[in-house]
Motif scaffolding. Structure first.
Motif, PDB file in Angstrom:
ATOM      1  N   THR A 368       0.795  -1.199  -0.033  1.00  0.00           N
ATOM      2  CA  THR A 368      -0.069   0.211  -0.076  1.00  0.00           C
ATOM      3  C   THR A 368       0.859   1.241  -0.083  1.00  0.00           C
ATOM      4  O   THR A 368       0.700   2.196  -0.945  1.00  0.00           O
ATOM      5  CB  THR A 368      -0.703  -0.055   1.203  1.00  0.00           C
ATOM      6  OG1 THR A 368      -1.606  -1.140   1.169  1.00  0.00           O
ATOM      7  CG2 THR A 368      -1.750   1.075   1.227  1.00  0.00           C
ATOM      8  N   PHE A 369       1.787   1.235   0.996  1.00  0.00           N
ATOM      9  CA  PHE A 369       2.711   2.437   0.895  1.00  0.00           C
ATOM     10  C   PHE A 369       3.534   2.544  -0.425  1.00  0.00           C
ATOM     11  O   PHE A 369       3.474   3.469  -1.164  1.00  0.00           O
ATOM     12  CB  PHE A 369       4.076   2.052   1.845  1.00  0.00           C
ATOM     13  CG  PHE A 369       4.609   3.504   2.451  1.00  0.00           C
ATOM     14  CD1 PHE A 369       4.935   4.278   1.624  1.00  0.00           C
ATOM     15  CD2 PHE A 369       4.876   3.489   3.486  1.00  0.00           C
ATOM     16  CE1 PHE A 369       5.679   5.376   2.054  1.00  0.00           C
ATOM     17  CE2 PHE A 369       5.692   4.961   4.302  1.00  0.00           C
ATOM     18  CZ  PHE A 369       6.097   5.525   3.324  1.00  0.00           C
ATOM     19  N   ASN A 370       3.954   1.675  -0.926  1.00  0.00           N
ATOM     20  CA  ASN A 370       4.644   1.576  -2.120  1.00  0.00           C
ATOM     21  C   ASN A 370       3.731   2.236  -3.181  1.00  0.00           C
ATOM     22  O   ASN A 370       4.279   3.138  -4.144  1.00  0.00           O
ATOM     23  CB  ASN A 370       5.028   0.146  -2.480  1.00  0.00           C
ATOM     24  CG  ASN A 370       6.307   0.022  -3.583  1.00  0.00           C
ATOM     25  OD1 ASN A 370       6.566   0.883  -4.488  1.00  0.00           O
ATOM     26  ND2 ASN A 370       7.021  -0.576  -3.160  1.00  0.00           N
ATOM     27  N   LEU A 371       2.519   1.759  -3.524  1.00  0.00           N
ATOM     28  CA  LEU A 371       1.595   1.990  -4.692  1.00  0.00           C
ATOM     29  C   LEU A 371       1.105   3.282  -4.342  1.00  0.00           C
ATOM     30  O   LEU A 371       0.656   4.199  -5.336  1.00  0.00           O
ATOM     31  CB  LEU A 371       0.655   0.895  -4.731  1.00  0.00           C
ATOM     32  CG  LEU A 371       1.235  -0.627  -5.350  1.00  0.00           C
ATOM     33  CD1 LEU A 371      -0.176  -1.513  -5.201  1.00  0.00           C
ATOM     34  CD2 LEU A 371       1.663  -0.551  -6.699  1.00  0.00           C
ATOM     35  N   ALA A 372       1.119   3.791  -3.174  1.00  0.00           N
ATOM     36  CA  ALA A 372       0.848   5.202  -2.773  1.00  0.00           C
ATOM     37  C   ALA A 372       1.626   6.304  -3.264  1.00  0.00           C
ATOM     38  O   ALA A 372       1.322   7.286  -3.808  1.00  0.00           O
ATOM     39  CB  ALA A 372       0.601   5.390  -1.374  1.00  0.00           C
ATOM     40  N   ILE A 373       2.987   5.679  -3.397  1.00  0.00           N
ATOM     41  CA  ILE A 373       3.749   6.766  -3.958  1.00  0.00           C
ATOM     42  C   ILE A 373       3.486   6.835  -5.422  1.00  0.00           C
ATOM     43  O   ILE A 373       3.697   7.855  -6.223  1.00  0.00           O
ATOM     44  CB  ILE A 373       5.296   6.176  -3.853  1.00  0.00           C
ATOM     45  CG1 ILE A 373       5.350   6.258  -2.328  1.00  0.00           C
ATOM     46  CG2 ILE A 373       6.212   7.122  -4.605  1.00  0.00           C
ATOM     47  CD1 ILE A 373       6.817   5.549  -2.066  1.00  0.00           C
ATOM     48  N   GLY A 374       3.269   5.660  -6.010  1.00  0.00           N
ATOM     49  CA  GLY A 374       2.866   5.700  -7.668  1.00  0.00           C
ATOM     50  C   GLY A 374       1.762   6.597  -8.006  1.00  0.00           C
ATOM     51  O   GLY A 374       1.724   7.077  -8.997  1.00  0.00           O
TER      52      GLY A 374
END
Length: 433
Positions: A368-374
């Motif tokens: 979730t954190f990773n894709l939130a950056i996306g």
């Protein structure tokens, strides 16, 4: 494994996306094509239809329409202004106070609405004129708003975490909600550190110190909004209700607050709010159903085992594997929205992570954190487009001030990835997870 099936699956998916086909239909059609290469057409159609129906036949998914409706009611109910005022009295004395207010308001509002785009629009729309008046560059103000609006995707309630719970095989939603607090706060704090350094260099103004009387008045006005989080998480932790039941209570609470207490949402506005919520819900659920068909197609082609073997060839060190997964997800996030990315890549990467001893709750927060950056990055970041539109700047203008913020977010992501207790401490302490 049949390479032709994999090529047909992802090749057709990429072509359909490039042609502008909606993501849900692109997923369904590419899955159907891949399955038809191994099964008769009638059977393939039946499999996709059954998987789509089974994908949305889950009681936990009821939380999604209720949380969406609660968020939409709160978005229309004057919540943003009250939370911005609270953020002012908390962070007003920091260097470049208005950008800190923007970040904290996004953390508060995102946690209540559960939507990064709604947060970027509501908070950014209020803060941009104030920041311009104080001499902040519009592109810098927009960059701060864009980078901070996804914090609410980690701080519960979060529809993204509910979707992950479903596709991961039933990971505890309560544990995921609790696990998101510290990483979500870390996400906001990392941006505040960067903002403070930039503000110090540029000499941005500091707001006047509020009196204690102003502080308490502002806090009391914002407290009913913040109590939604207390009611939801307190009820879940105490075992009074489940996360799904909490979503229905959130609707009732937001209705009473926006219609009866704040009186900023009239009864005549409710049909449109409900209709908008139904449309958003249908988009999410169609994505979930379609992705279940793709998951079956990938499993049928033994793709998860291929990915696992390929990663093990790179290294047998769990830290290196997690780093590689993070890099892949960061790249995926630049061209795919969060929900389809969670639905497609969780079945691929979660088994690999679990084989290395990574807790599924911890991995859910990493994804979730990773894709939130996306969603803050070009070319298809939804938060990026909304933030630029609200701030009245172009994407080219905002990319330069976003770079140090991307760096801060990636550092915070690495801390969350390699320090599992940042995610697991609260669930272990409060739920005996």
């Amino acid at each position: 494994m049949d390479w032709q099936v994999v090529l047909a699956l992802f090749g057709s998916f990429a072509v359909l996306l490039a042609l502008g086909v909606p993501v849900s239909f692109a997923i369904s059609l590419s899955s159907l094509l891949a399955i038809m290469m191994t099964l008769p057409m009638e059977t393939a159609i039946t499999v996709v239809a059954q998987r789509m129906a089974a994908g949305v036949d889950n009681f936990s998914l009821l939380a999604i329409p209720f949380f969406i409706l609660a968020g939409n009611i709160m978005n229309q109910g004057g919540i943003a202004t009250r939370l911005i005022n609270l953020a002012k009295v908390i962070g007003g004395r920091l260097p470049g106070s208005l950008v800190h207010v923007n970040i904290m308001a996004n953390m508060f509002f995102g946690a209540i609405s559960g939507s990064a785009v709604a947060s970027a629009a509501a908070v950014g729309g209020t803060m941009a004129p104030m920041q311009k008046k104080e001499g902040y560059e519009p592109e810098y103000s927009a960059a701060v708003n864009i980078a901070s609006c996804p914090t609410g995707l980690l701080i519960p309630p979060s529809n993204t975490l509910i979707v992950y719970s479903l596709v991961s095989g039933g990971t505890s939603i309560a544990a995921l909600f609790l696990a998101g607090y510290i990483p979500g706060i870390l996400m906001g704090v990392s941006l505040m550190i960067v903002a403070a350094i930039i503000a110090k260099r540029r000499g941005y103004p500091i707001s006047p110190r509020p009196t204690w009387n102003e502080f308490f008045i502002t806090l009391i006005r914002a407290l009913p909004s913040l109590m939604l989080i207390v009611v939801i998480m307190g009820g879940i932790i105490a075992g009074i209700f489940t996360a799904t039941e909490a979503s229905a209570i959130a609707v009732l609470y937001s209705f009473v607050l926006a219609v009866l207490i704040y009186r900023e949402v009239s009864i005549t506005k409710l049909p449109k709010i409900i209709l908008d919520s139904a449309v958003t819900t249908s988009i999410v659920l169609l994505l979930i159903g379609a992705s279940m068909g793709m998951s079956w197609a990938m499993a049928n082609a033994d793709l998860p085992y291929l990915i696992a073997d390929a990663l093990m060839v790179v290294s047998e060190n769990p830290l290196v594997i997690l780093l590689v997964i993070n890099i892949i997800l960061l790249l995926v996030g630049t061209f795919m929205d969060m929900t389809p990315a969670i639905l497609i890549f969780t079945p691929i990467f979660l088994p690999v992570a679990q084989n290395m001893g990574v807790d599924p709750v911890h991995f859910g927060i990493i994804m979730t954190f990773n894709l939130a950056i996306g969603i803050c990055t070009p070319p298809v970041g939804s938060a990026l487009f909304v933030g630029c539109s609200i701030g009245e700047v172009s994407i080219n203008q905002v990319l330069k001030p976003l770079v140090p913020m991307y760096c801060a977010l990636i550092i915070a992501l690495m801390l969350v990835t390699f320090m599992p207790q940042l995610s697991l401490w609260l669930p272990q302490m409060l739920l005996s997870y």
